[in-house]
Design an enzyme around this catalytic site. Structure first.
Site, PDB file in Angstrom:
ATOM      1  N   ASP A 180       0.924  -1.096   0.017  1.00 31.69           N
ATOM      2  CA  ASP A 180      -0.377   0.101  -0.092  1.00 31.69           C
ATOM      3  C   ASP A 180       0.924   1.360  -0.165  1.00 31.69           C
ATOM      4  O   ASP A 180       1.980   1.121   0.918  1.00 31.69           O
ATOM      5  CB  ASP A 180      -0.892   0.326   1.682  1.00 31.69           C
ATOM      6  CG  ASP A 180      -2.302   0.892   1.275  1.00 31.69           C
ATOM      7  OD1 ASP A 180      -2.877   0.194   0.763  1.00 31.69           O
ATOM      8  OD2 ASP A 180      -1.918   2.026   1.446  1.00 31.69           O
ATOM      9  N   ASP A 220       4.439   1.913  -4.150  1.00 28.01           N
ATOM     10  CA  ASP A 220       3.300   2.294  -5.142  1.00 28.01           C
ATOM     11  C   ASP A 220       3.322   1.218  -5.511  1.00 28.01           C
ATOM     12  O   ASP A 220       4.207   0.270  -6.598  1.00 28.01           O
ATOM     13  CB  ASP A 220       3.674   3.004  -5.602  1.00 28.01           C
ATOM     14  CG  ASP A 220       2.915   3.106  -7.156  1.00 28.01           C
ATOM     15  OD1 ASP A 220       2.060   3.175  -7.223  1.00 28.01           O
ATOM     16  OD2 ASP A 220       2.617   4.401  -7.825  1.00 28.01           O
ATOM     17  N   ASP A 227      -7.278  -5.380  -5.026  1.00 29.86           N
ATOM     18  CA  ASP A 227      -8.141  -4.169  -4.428  1.00 29.86           C
ATOM     19  C   ASP A 227      -8.177  -2.896  -5.040  1.00 29.86           C
ATOM     20  O   ASP A 227      -7.876  -2.624  -3.948  1.00 29.86           O
ATOM     21  CB  ASP A 227      -8.675  -5.245  -2.794  1.00 29.86           C
ATOM     22  CG  ASP A 227     -10.231  -4.334  -2.802  1.00 29.86           C
ATOM     23  OD1 ASP A 227     -10.761  -4.472  -3.741  1.00 29.86           O
ATOM     24  OD2 ASP A 227     -10.115  -3.959  -1.816  1.00 29.86           O
ATOM     25  N   CYS A 266     -14.538  -1.052  -4.920  1.00 29.10           N
ATOM     26  CA  CYS A 266     -16.270  -0.993  -4.030  1.00 29.10           C
ATOM     27  C   CYS A 266     -17.139   0.339  -5.108  1.00 29.10           C
ATOM     28  O   CYS A 266     -17.302   0.871  -3.929  1.00 29.10           O
ATOM     29  CB  CYS A 266     -16.206  -0.682  -2.265  1.00 29.10           C
ATOM     30  SG  CYS A 266     -14.881   0.338  -1.741  1.00 29.10           S
TER      31      CYS A 266
HETATM   32  C1  LIG Z   1     -10.146   0.197  -1.557  1.00 31.27           C
HETATM   33  S1  LIG Z   1      -8.565   0.433  -0.919  1.00 31.27           S
HETATM   34  C2  LIG Z   1      -8.567  -0.952  -0.694  1.00 31.27           C
HETATM   35  C3  LIG Z   1      -8.648  -2.151   0.940  1.00 31.27           C
HETATM   36  C4  LIG Z   1      -8.237  -2.600   1.600  1.00 31.27           C
HETATM   37  N1  LIG Z   1      -7.458  -4.415   0.436  1.00 31.27           N
HETATM   38  C5  LIG Z   1      -8.634  -3.758   2.781  1.00 31.27           C
HETATM   39  O1  LIG Z   1      -9.372  -4.951   2.593  1.00 31.27           O
HETATM   40  O2  LIG Z   1      -8.470  -3.483   3.524  1.00 31.27           O
HETATM   41  C6  LIG Z   1      -7.605   1.151  -1.649  1.00 31.27           C
HETATM   42  C7  LIG Z   1      -5.885   1.311  -1.288  1.00 31.27           C
HETATM   43  O3  LIG Z   1      -5.172   1.438  -2.010  1.00 31.27           O
HETATM   44  C8  LIG Z   1      -3.834   2.111  -1.526  1.00 31.27           C
HETATM   45  N2  LIG Z   1      -3.679   3.117  -2.116  1.00 31.27           N
HETATM   46  C9  LIG Z   1      -3.655   4.015  -3.758  1.00 31.27           C
HETATM   47  N3  LIG Z   1      -3.089   4.184  -4.691  1.00 31.27           N
HETATM   48  C10 LIG Z   1      -1.559   3.319  -4.479  1.00 31.27           C
HETATM   49  C11 LIG Z   1      -0.946   3.260  -5.126  1.00 31.27           C
HETATM   50  N4  LIG Z   1      -0.386   3.821  -6.044  1.00 31.27           N
HETATM   51  N5  LIG Z   1       0.027   1.837  -4.243  1.00 31.27           N
HETATM   52  C12 LIG Z   1      -0.831   1.037  -3.614  1.00 31.27           C
HETATM   53  N6  LIG Z   1      -1.524   1.011  -2.724  1.00 31.27           N
HETATM   54  C13 LIG Z   1      -2.560   2.309  -3.687  1.00 31.27           C
HETATM   55  C14 LIG Z   1      -5.165   3.237  -0.820  1.00 31.27           C
HETATM   56  O4  LIG Z   1      -3.933   3.832   0.385  1.00 31.27           O
HETATM   57  C15 LIG Z   1      -5.985   2.173   0.465  1.00 31.27           C
HETATM   58  O5  LIG Z   1      -5.388   1.807   0.946  1.00 31.27           O
END
Ligand SMILES: C[S@@+](CC[C@H](N)C(=O)[O-])C[C@H]1O[C@@H](n2cnc3c(N)ncnc32)[C@H](O)[C@@H]1O
Length: 419
Positions: free
Chosen positions: A144, A174, A241, A304
């Protein structure tokens, strides 16, 4: 709830063709929790936990048919803190739609799993339980890009994972260019690690701690060694996700009213502060997850959001880059197998109905074949599923890894009409 939405959010719903009536069922949706380490518990232990939860919640609590470990609490206003099972670490808050996304991956004990957007970690925890094997443990690699959210993940793992904690590594990195491969075989065998260190003294010193991609932010000792981190193995299962606008998560939307303020919902939906359109980010995450998946492996793409731009059109762009000799969208076992016992209903994917609609979305009618290929993806919708909204696609990698690298130009379908 709908009456409180700020104009910016209403405009977002309109642009994304999301029917606001979806938010009207809020009062009727139940609350879901998951029993951690469900498989290791006896039937009487589970019964005790259900009874206790019912007592604490003061309303009906039932097991969700066909989705192991999930409990449905009839009254959605019940707070986790009032449940003894939550305090003791036996329950976690998790919508059953998230459980279905995880089950769609069909993780087997011993699998190496990559979770590319893992925080705050509810799915990660379940993945770890599923890939755990006492003889040859699998592993779960969570990534994340938010360090404070990855810290939440670590707390969740520490509180609930028990022995499973030993197979989880977390990266603050990233996901669009994350490059650390799956742990080498026998990463958990101290002898194998020692032998590697003797033969490769230069590499064995340590993985480069300054490179987020090479050194886990949090991991047990054996998963942090250069031996574990320097291989080139691909993952058996990948969950993307993806970051999204969260408009399908009714619990999330409700929090704007209760804690954060409705006006924040407007600016969040309009994408202020984002450096790239959400569907482009999602496509990049999906592409990188695919690159790290081994041939024969399965990737689940989920969001979601109820927006077609973040779901079908991202998936369509992906399928346009990866032919049917390379990627196949498979039925989701919980919905497809008659004996799964799952009573939750899903909606089919969105697709343009008329020629005018195809044109309006910047899609040539020749792209109908792409929608045919994605017909097994599914939408959970609060109005029919009695869960939060969720888009789920299960994609099998058929061919090799040579095409569609992250260097490929990535354009989600219908990008011209994206907000
Ligand atoms: C929908 S949430 C994920 C929920 C998680 N899978 C769970 O079940 O708890 C999306 C996540 O993507 C992360 N995110 C956003 N841009 C990202 C990137 N470029 N690389 C990795 N993570 C990223 C956000 O910080 C956030 O925590």
């Amino acid at each position: 709830m709908y009456a409180n939405f700020p104009p910016q959010f209403l405009a977002f719903l309109k642009e994304n063709h999301i029917d606001p009536s979806v938010y009207d069922v809020q009062g009727g949706l139940p609350r879901y929790v998951r029993i951690v380490r469900y498989k290791q518990r006896t039937a009487s232990e589970i019964q005790r936990l259900v009874k206790q939860t019912q007592h604490d919640a003061g309303c009906t609590v039932t097991e969700v048919a066909g989705v192991p470990g999930f409990l449905e609490i009839a009254d959605q206003s019940v707070k986790l803190a009032q449940l003894q099972g939550y305090g003791s670490g036996d329950l976690v808050g998790m919508d059953v739609s998230s459980g279905i996304a995880v089950h769609a991956l069909s993780v087997a004990p011993g699998d190496n799993v990559l979770d590319l957007c893992c925080a705050p970690g509810a799915k990660l925890l379940l993945l770890a339980e599923q890939s755990m094997d006492t003889i040859a443990p699998g592993s779960v690699t969570g990534v994340d890009n938010s360090s404070h959210r990855i810290a939440t993940c670590r707390s969740l793992i520490k509180k609930h994972a028990g022995r499973t904690r030993g197979i989880v590594r977390l990266f603050a990195a990233d996901g669009t260019n994350f490059a650390c491969h799956a742990p080498r075989k026998l990463w958990w065998d101290a002898q194998a690690v020692g032998a590697f260190a003797q033969q490769n003294p230069a590499v064995a010193v340590a993985a480069d701690s300054s490179v987020a991609n090479e050194r886990p932010w949090f991991a047990p000792r054996l998963l942090s060694t250069a031996y574990a981190c320097s291989g080139t193995a691909l993952y058996d299962r990948v969950l993307v996700d993806a970051e999204c606008t969260h408009d399908g998560s009714l619990v999330h939307i409700r929090k704007y009213g209760e804690q954060w303020g409705w006006e924040q919902l407007g600016s969040q939906a309009s994408g202020s502060g984002r450096t790239q359109p959400v569907p482009v980010l999602q496509s990049r995450l999906l592409e990188n997850g695919w690159r790290l998946l081994k041939p024969g492996g399965v990737l689940v793409y989920s969001t979601c959001s109820l927006s077609r731009f973040q779901n079908e059109l991202v998936l369509g762009g992906f399928l346009a880059r990866h032919g049917d000799d390379e990627a196949s969208v498979e039925p989701i076992p919980l919905f497809d197998e008659k004996d799964s016992g799952c009573e939750i209903e899903a909606l089919p994917i969105w697709k343009p109905e008329t020629d005018e609609e195809w044109v309006r979305h910047g899609l040539g009618s020749q792209l109908r074949a792409l929608f045919q290929r994605m017909q097994h993806a599914a939408r959970l919708d609060p109005r029919v599923s009695n869960t939060s909204g969720m888009f789920i696609a299960r994609i099998r990698k058929i061919g090799d890894n040579s095409k569609g690298t992250i260097e490929t130009e990535i354009v989600p379908l219908g990008q011209s009409s994206m907000t």
